[in-house]
Design an enzyme around this catalytic site. Structure first.
Site, PDB file in Angstrom:
ATOM      1  CG  HIS A 288     -10.206   9.833  12.196  1.00 32.18           C
ATOM      2  ND1 HIS A 288     -10.925   9.228  13.165  1.00 32.18           N
ATOM      3  CD2 HIS A 288      -8.861   9.690  12.040  1.00 32.18           C
ATOM      4  CE1 HIS A 288      -9.804   8.651  13.939  1.00 32.18           C
ATOM      5  NE2 HIS A 288      -8.961   8.735  13.419  1.00 32.18           N
TER       6      HIS A 288
ATOM      7  CG  ASN B   2      -3.530   4.786  17.056  1.00 30.57           C
ATOM      8  OD1 ASN B   2      -2.454   5.150  17.246  1.00 30.57           O
ATOM      9  ND2 ASN B   2      -4.639   5.918  16.898  1.00 30.57           N
TER      10      ASN B   2
ATOM     11  N   GLY C 224      -1.872  -2.521   9.604  1.00 30.33           N
ATOM     12  CA  GLY C 224      -2.289  -1.303  10.219  1.00 30.33           C
ATOM     13  C   GLY C 224      -3.764  -0.909   9.589  1.00 30.33           C
TER      14      GLY C 224
ATOM     15  N   GLY D 168       0.931  -1.342  -0.012  1.00 31.51           N
ATOM     16  CA  GLY D 168      -0.006  -0.113   0.095  1.00 31.51           C
ATOM     17  C   GLY D 168       0.714   1.200   0.113  1.00 31.51           C
TER      18      GLY D 168
ATOM     19  CB  ALA E 200      -1.304  -1.945  15.141  1.00 27.76           C
TER      20      ALA E 200
ATOM     21  CE  LYS F 212     -10.580   6.098  10.592  1.00 29.59           C
ATOM     22  NZ  LYS F 212      -9.865   5.289   9.874  1.00 29.59           N
TER      23      LYS F 212
HETATM   24  P1  NAD Z   1      -5.382   5.585   1.655  1.00 30.95           P
HETATM   25  O1  NAD Z   1      -6.696   5.465   1.264  1.00 30.95           O
HETATM   26  O2  NAD Z   1      -4.554   6.990   1.486  1.00 30.95           O
HETATM   27  O3  NAD Z   1      -4.401   4.637   1.130  1.00 30.95           O
HETATM   28  C1  NAD Z   1      -4.665   3.019   1.006  1.00 30.95           C
HETATM   29  C2  NAD Z   1      -3.903   2.948  -0.089  1.00 30.95           C
HETATM   30  O4  NAD Z   1      -4.152   1.477  -0.312  1.00 30.95           O
HETATM   31  C3  NAD Z   1      -4.397   3.302  -1.506  1.00 30.95           C
HETATM   32  O5  NAD Z   1      -3.419   3.939  -2.101  1.00 30.95           O
HETATM   33  C4  NAD Z   1      -5.030   2.179  -2.113  1.00 30.95           C
HETATM   34  O6  NAD Z   1      -4.884   2.340  -3.423  1.00 30.95           O
HETATM   35  C5  NAD Z   1      -4.196   1.290  -1.824  1.00 30.95           C
HETATM   36  N1  NAD Z   1      -4.566  -0.152  -2.006  1.00 30.95           N
HETATM   37  C6  NAD Z   1      -5.887  -0.740  -2.187  1.00 30.95           C
HETATM   38  N2  NAD Z   1      -5.816  -2.072  -2.388  1.00 30.95           N
HETATM   39  C7  NAD Z   1      -4.392  -2.325  -2.895  1.00 30.95           C
HETATM   40  C8  NAD Z   1      -3.963  -3.647  -2.959  1.00 30.95           C
HETATM   41  N3  NAD Z   1      -4.624  -4.630  -3.138  1.00 30.95           N
HETATM   42  N4  NAD Z   1      -2.519  -3.473  -2.863  1.00 30.95           N
HETATM   43  C9  NAD Z   1      -1.713  -2.392  -2.552  1.00 30.95           C
HETATM   44  N5  NAD Z   1      -2.513  -1.236  -2.022  1.00 30.95           N
HETATM   45  C10 NAD Z   1      -3.709  -1.238  -2.300  1.00 30.95           C
HETATM   46  O7  NAD Z   1      -5.681   5.402   3.368  1.00 30.95           O
HETATM   47  P2  NAD Z   1      -4.553   5.590   4.561  1.00 30.95           P
HETATM   48  O8  NAD Z   1      -4.874   6.814   5.360  1.00 30.95           O
HETATM   49  O9  NAD Z   1      -3.212   5.353   4.259  1.00 30.95           O
HETATM   50  O10 NAD Z   1      -5.271   4.482   5.584  1.00 30.95           O
HETATM   51  C11 NAD Z   1      -4.985   3.185   5.131  1.00 30.95           C
HETATM   52  C12 NAD Z   1      -5.550   2.202   6.164  1.00 30.95           C
HETATM   53  O11 NAD Z   1      -4.533   2.610   7.492  1.00 30.95           O
HETATM   54  C13 NAD Z   1      -7.070   2.703   6.632  1.00 30.95           C
HETATM   55  O12 NAD Z   1      -7.631   1.578   6.918  1.00 30.95           O
HETATM   56  C14 NAD Z   1      -6.588   3.648   7.877  1.00 30.95           C
HETATM   57  O13 NAD Z   1      -7.911   3.509   8.732  1.00 30.95           O
HETATM   58  C15 NAD Z   1      -5.647   2.781   8.445  1.00 30.95           C
HETATM   59  N6  NAD Z   1      -4.721   3.608   9.440  1.00 30.95           N
HETATM   60  C16 NAD Z   1      -4.207   3.040  10.324  1.00 30.95           C
HETATM   61  C17 NAD Z   1      -3.328   3.809  11.178  1.00 30.95           C
HETATM   62  C18 NAD Z   1      -2.599   2.914  12.253  1.00 30.95           C
HETATM   63  O14 NAD Z   1      -1.813   3.716  13.169  1.00 30.95           O
HETATM   64  N7  NAD Z   1      -2.737   1.669  12.318  1.00 30.95           N
HETATM   65  C19 NAD Z   1      -3.181   5.085  11.054  1.00 30.95           C
HETATM   66  C20 NAD Z   1      -3.813   5.909  10.087  1.00 30.95           C
HETATM   67  C21 NAD Z   1      -4.416   4.949   9.025  1.00 30.95           C
END
Ligand code: NAD
Length: 270
Positions: free
Chosen positions: A157, A126, A100, A10, A124, A161
């Site tokens: 958020h 977060n 994540g 990702g 995780a 989101k």
């Molecule tokens: P985002 O939409 O900016 O990024 C997600 C990316 O994944 C996009 O570029 C999308 O094209 C890509 N994607 C989709 N299918 C895919 C695949 N098969 N292979 C590779 N890439 C693929 O979202 P974001 O803000 O980066 O958040 C991503 C996830 O992380 C969300 O679920 C969000 O809630 C979560 N998140 C978690 C934390 C944490 O601390 N764990 C913090 C922020 C966000």
């Protein structure tokens, strides 16, 4: 010392980009691959350009298999469907993985839990120290105060989101429920509408706001008749999630197969 090979699944997303930047800034880590969705316009693009920098000589790929085979550990921030295919691939090639992505449903979480018997797997919602400390404190306060204190969880958020309530808010609800020796599914109240507003004793309520560019705000209130306690955490830059994810992924490479959370990494367990 040979650098640890990190594969980022990702890598074109907001979080994935930030994780790549952190990996590239460390001499002990090597960005071995960046995976984008097979349909993405970034397939074949230099990852440096995706990060709005100069070229680094590593192209984003749409087929994760090679990336997974060549990595020492995987960091995954995508969407729930992609997460499920990636955890299966990680298990097939016996690679530790940090998930994540949030918004996973109960069945997906159960499958992930099952797969963690084969590889070190960290889930995780977060990855920040502060939010995990908030979860620990929430469990402690919920354990200390009885049901005369109503628990309400609020989160805010940015407008893009996808999932609601946030994975962090749900994890806080689970921590509060654990503190009260119950399960969130038995006491959660996700919305109030019309005449369903009156609170039941023991309920854990959620309130969600979406707008602007808010990176992440969470609070947990314990509301009594004459006093209240509110614990809160605000994150103003997603770099904090990325650095937490990278540290946790390094930690994961030294663990045996099993299911881990950030509280294991940070040693925040009762
Ligand atoms: P985002 O939409 O900016 O990024 C997600 C990316 O994944 C996009 O570029 C999308 O094209 C890509 N994607 C989709 N299918 C895919 C695949 N098969 N292979 C590779 N890439 C693929 O979202 P974001 O803000 O980066 O958040 C991503 C996830 O992380 C969300 O679920 C969000 O809630 C979560 N998140 C978690 C934390 C944490 O601390 N764990 C913090 C922020 C966000």
């Amino acid at each position: 010392m040979t650098a640890l090979n990190i594969g980022v699944l990702g890598c074109a997303g907001r979080m994935g980009q930030e994780v790549c930047r952190q990996v590239l800034s460390s001499e002990e880590l090597n960005l071995s691959a960046g995976v984008v969705s097979p349909q993405s316009r970034f397939v074949g693009a230099d990852i440096g350009l995706i990060l709005h920098r100069s070229e680094i000589g590593l192209k984003a790929i749409g087929d994760a298999t090679e990336a997974i085979k060549n990595a020492d550990v995987l960091i995954e921030f995508t969407s729930p469907l992609a997460t499920m295919s990636y955890v299966h691939l990680a298990a097939r090639y016996q690679k530790p993985i940090l998930v994540g992505t949030t918004g996973l449903n109960d069945e997906q979480k159960q499958q992930i839990f099952k797969i963690s018997k084969e590889i070190p797997l960290l889930l995780a919602a977060n990855t920040s120290l502060g939010a995990n400390l908030l979860s620990y404190l929430t469990e402690l306060v919920a354990k200390t105060l009885d049901e005369r204190f109503d628990i309400e969880i609020s989160e805010k958020h940015h407008r893009l989101k996808k999932d609601a309530p946030s994975g962090t808010a749900i994890a806080l609800g689970e921590a509060a429920a654990r503190g009260r020796s119950t399960k969130l599914s038995q006491v959660a109240k996700y919305y109030r509408f019309g005449d369903a507003g009156v609170r039941k004793e023991g309920e854990i309520g959620f309130c969600v706001s979406r707008g602007g560019r808010i990176v992440g705000e969470h609070s947990v209130s314990f509301l009594g008749d004459v006093e209240e306690i509110t614990l809160s955490h605000t994150c103003s830059d997603r770099r904090v999630f990325a650095s937490g994810a990278v540290s946790a992924a390094c930690w994961l490479t030294n663990q045996k197969a099993g299911f881990y959370t950030m509280r294991d990494v940070l040693n925040l367990n009762f």
